[in-house]
Design a protein around this motif. Sequence first.
Motif, mmCIF file in Angstrom:
data_model
loop_
_atom_site.group_PDB
_atom_site.id
_atom_site.type_symbol
_atom_site.label_atom_id
_atom_site.label_comp_id
_atom_site.label_asym_id
_atom_site.label_seq_id
_atom_site.Cartn_x
_atom_site.Cartn_y
_atom_site.Cartn_z
ATOM 1 N N ARG A 115 1.495 10.163 2.375
ATOM 2 C CA ARG A 115 2.428 10.099 1.575
ATOM 3 C C ARG A 115 3.469 9.487 1.877
ATOM 4 O O ARG A 115 4.042 9.649 3.020
ATOM 5 C CB ARG A 115 2.648 11.573 1.309
ATOM 6 C CG ARG A 115 3.753 11.730 0.185
ATOM 7 C CD ARG A 115 3.717 13.325 -0.533
ATOM 8 N NE ARG A 115 4.272 14.183 0.476
ATOM 9 C CZ ARG A 115 4.221 15.515 0.209
ATOM 10 N NH1 ARG A 115 3.406 16.107 -0.523
ATOM 11 N NH2 ARG A 115 4.519 16.287 1.288
ATOM 12 N N LEU A 116 3.958 8.625 1.220
ATOM 13 C CA LEU A 116 5.130 7.545 1.601
ATOM 14 C C LEU A 116 6.274 7.758 0.473
ATOM 15 O O LEU A 116 5.978 7.979 -0.608
ATOM 16 C CB LEU A 116 4.383 5.990 1.572
ATOM 17 C CG LEU A 116 3.031 5.837 2.152
ATOM 18 C CD1 LEU A 116 2.400 4.384 1.932
ATOM 19 C CD2 LEU A 116 3.195 6.015 3.746
ATOM 20 N N SER A 117 7.068 7.430 1.087
ATOM 21 C CA SER A 117 8.575 7.622 0.264
ATOM 22 C C SER A 117 9.497 6.385 0.850
ATOM 23 O O SER A 117 9.516 6.029 1.867
ATOM 24 C CB SER A 117 9.127 8.847 0.474
ATOM 25 O OG SER A 117 8.452 10.109 0.158
ATOM 26 N N ASN A 143 8.664 -1.170 4.050
ATOM 27 C CA ASN A 143 9.243 -0.748 2.834
ATOM 28 C C ASN A 143 9.189 0.363 2.448
ATOM 29 O O ASN A 143 9.037 1.131 1.393
ATOM 30 C CB ASN A 143 8.684 -1.515 1.546
ATOM 31 C CG ASN A 143 9.098 -3.114 1.985
ATOM 32 O OD1 ASN A 143 10.166 -3.577 2.346
ATOM 33 N ND2 ASN A 143 8.108 -3.931 1.400
ATOM 34 N N VAL A 144 9.136 1.403 3.442
ATOM 35 C CA VAL A 144 9.146 2.997 3.514
ATOM 36 C C VAL A 144 9.904 3.574 4.383
ATOM 37 O O VAL A 144 10.342 2.912 5.471
ATOM 38 C CB VAL A 144 7.429 3.468 3.771
ATOM 39 C CG1 VAL A 144 6.620 2.856 2.628
ATOM 40 C CG2 VAL A 144 7.072 3.399 4.913
ATOM 41 N N ASP A 145 10.438 4.833 3.970
ATOM 42 C CA ASP A 145 11.411 5.388 4.908
ATOM 43 C C ASP A 145 10.878 6.667 5.480
ATOM 44 O O ASP A 145 11.123 7.298 6.570
ATOM 45 C CB ASP A 145 12.483 5.814 4.037
ATOM 46 C CG ASP A 145 13.187 4.753 3.468
ATOM 47 O OD1 ASP A 145 13.273 3.803 4.067
ATOM 48 O OD2 ASP A 145 13.744 4.845 2.138
ATOM 49 N N LEU A 146 9.568 7.225 4.730
ATOM 50 C CA LEU A 146 8.858 8.364 5.428
ATOM 51 C C LEU A 146 7.590 8.332 5.047
ATOM 52 O O LEU A 146 6.914 7.715 4.247
ATOM 53 C CB LEU A 146 9.450 9.623 4.426
ATOM 54 C CG LEU A 146 8.905 11.071 4.860
ATOM 55 C CD1 LEU A 146 9.290 11.495 6.301
ATOM 56 C CD2 LEU A 146 9.222 11.868 3.771
ATOM 57 N N LEU A 203 -0.113 17.593 7.344
ATOM 58 C CA LEU A 203 -0.624 17.662 8.615
ATOM 59 C C LEU A 203 0.335 17.001 9.736
ATOM 60 O O LEU A 203 0.377 17.536 11.147
ATOM 61 C CB LEU A 203 -1.937 17.066 8.998
ATOM 62 C CG LEU A 203 -2.841 17.434 7.981
ATOM 63 C CD1 LEU A 203 -4.435 16.650 8.294
ATOM 64 C CD2 LEU A 203 -3.284 18.996 8.248
ATOM 65 N N GLY A 204 1.167 16.288 9.415
ATOM 66 C CA GLY A 204 2.184 15.896 10.426
ATOM 67 C C GLY A 204 3.130 14.587 9.688
ATOM 68 O O GLY A 204 2.702 14.194 8.699
ATOM 69 N N THR A 205 4.305 14.304 10.289
ATOM 70 C CA THR A 205 5.236 13.490 9.693
ATOM 71 C C THR A 205 5.291 12.565 10.866
ATOM 72 O O THR A 205 5.704 12.949 12.174
ATOM 73 C CB THR A 205 6.562 14.073 9.543
ATOM 74 O OG1 THR A 205 6.428 15.085 8.284
ATOM 75 C CG2 THR A 205 7.449 12.975 9.193
ATOM 76 N N LEU A 206 5.153 11.321 10.436
ATOM 77 C CA LEU A 206 5.113 10.142 11.480
ATOM 78 C C LEU A 206 6.564 9.667 11.750
ATOM 79 O O LEU A 206 7.327 9.707 10.838
ATOM 80 C CB LEU A 206 4.323 9.160 11.130
ATOM 81 C CG LEU A 206 2.867 9.238 10.687
ATOM 82 C CD1 LEU A 206 1.851 8.117 10.572
ATOM 83 C CD2 LEU A 206 2.212 10.276 11.877
#
Length: 736
Positions: A87-89, A43-46, A58-61
Amino acid sequence: MTAPLDQSTARQIVEGRHGDPFSVLGQHTLPDGTQSVRVFRPNVDLVEVLASGSDLVLGTLTPVDGAPDLYEGILSGVSGRFDYRLRLSNADATWVEEDAYAYGPILGEMDEYLLGEGTHGQLWRALGAHLTALGSAPGVHFAVWAPNASRVSVVGSFNDWDGRRHAMRRRGDTGIWEIFVPGVSEGAVYKYELLDANGQLLPLKADPVGFGSEVPPLTASVVRDLTQFGWQDHAWMATRWQKHRIDQPVSIYEVHLESWRRVPEDGNRSLSYREMADQLVRYAADMGFTHIELTPVSEHPFGGSWGYQPVGLYAPTSRFGSPDDFRALVEATHEAGLGLIIDWVPGHFPTDAHGLAQFDGTALYEHSDPKEGFHPDWNTLVYNYGRSEVSNFLIANARYWLEEFHIDGLRVDAVASMLYRDYSRKEGEWVPNEHGGRENLEAISFLRRMNEQVYGMHPDVMTLAEESTAFPGVSAPTSHDGLGFGFKWNMGWMNDTLRYMSEDPINRKYHHDKMTFGLHYAFTENFVLPISHDEVVHGKGSLLGRMPGDDWQRFANLRAYFGFMFGHPGKKLLFMGCEFAQPEEWNHNQSLDWHLLDDDRHKGMQSLVRDLNGLYRETPALHQLDSKAEGFRWIDGGNAADSIFAWVRLGEDGEAPVLVVSNFTPVTRTDYRIGVPAAGHWQERLNTDAPVYGGSGQVNGGGVTADPEASHGCDHSIKITVPPLATVFFKLSAVE
């Protein structure tokens, strides 16, 4: 990009079937020294990785191909282990949370060793749900024993009850699974989701070592903090050893909390723990009892079991409040100078799906063979006492109540059912022990070790056995081959005397031995004389209802019986409602009939019990030598024709003796000569026929002086009026 994650491993993570999720999720060092992070988060997009304590990204998964909700990525400018946040969006919001897979193991090597060995004396300090903080992150450490599970997860509202979110770490060969879940706080509701050894999903399980539970019929565990209650009962704890010696008065008021008193103006609800800390404690103290005993307070799914089929042994039932509310009740009891005993049930447990039954898909806590593991009387399961981890679970629970809740005593339920493998079983329905006998050697060993640990750590408490057979040495020390209990319920005395009392007085002369037989074995154990809840349920009626005769005679019979009980060697126990002669059988679904105290007959009975407690406590001869033959002497135990019993109670040297005379016929005996062991004035201390109790008033003018006329083997005697259906106490007050 990170090194490719093989599709099988990725699929196991997404499907919640991976047995070692910490090897996949969280931070990992790649062969070239770079750092990667993998996160499973529906249930997250980012998903972004932030440096701990800042908003530095530090990084985007990125999503893993073919593995929905699984993200991974390499972190820039990072070497070695580090602290991070996520950090979740999604379309609705952006938020920051800690990653449970960023944290290492919490249980130490010694915990792991003791848990594996089955010797962890404070098991609850390692297992269960504990509020803690790792670094700057507050949360809860969960740990549970499930050796045959292929995967264990903790689920709750904090992860949408999704067993894939917080799959736990297995600790070696101990069978312990653990995880620290940041952000979880007190009051969080949770269960464990397990896959058995074959990967089959089991029913959600409550925590066996959970410290709190939802209010039934809900069944989840609740995170509770056991560290914040500020105990103020230091004076009691420092001196309670004096209250529990066998030469001290022990008079126990047994209470079922749900039905003792209700609040009719508020939906007829039961009192809370804190309300009982006021009302129940004040009442028991006013009545002169020394202890309150509660039917089991461990969480239980079915109220009609009265707590005797518990699921949450480590959780005080939430029906009346929180664990700290229960502690407030204990503390109030101590402030009033009373001890608190709880009924403890290590003999069996119910088959409810959310409980211990088949906990990890196997017979973990119970025996696999129903001839050993199923109890036919109660349709429950029997603990496997021969398994060290199970024995440890139970013995630690005994200590838990003493150490975390300052409980003063444990009354162990249904001990007889534990001692014998053929208990309530027909031939062919039970398995003999290794020697071919019927004794349950593993249960016997368990009970001995339990008492050794309880008394070894807390010599100032008491343990009491509800044991209905002639098993030898129940209250003898384990060093003398006994079971090590402090006291044993005298079930034989209770059965015999109540049968006698149910007889019409004209027939009692044919059953005289039922009142005297108990003295043949009265000093073989440290006995408690129990008039418990079991005597006023299941169609037995009330005590008053079992007494013969017209209305006056029924009350008189019961008054005489209570007098006989308090004059007889042995500590005392009386179930709630009996003290004011409730005429109806006990109903656990409703309050006691307190309105009856507007009736002088019931008020008189209550006054009698209060005065009997006072006399018993204040008179050393009535309690000092309860467990020693030299504390008792028959004066006349053979007068079957008149249904009269007379005996003397003796204390330590220098204590005044007490003469007790019981008349169980409705005939007044005037100028009745009774031998006494000493010359002097014998003061009438209590007469159950006194008008204040509802009697006819056949009293002895305050007392009588002994004559130098031999009687009943004594050099002196007294002539008294023996009232009808009454018990009279005389104490030597002045020696000639």
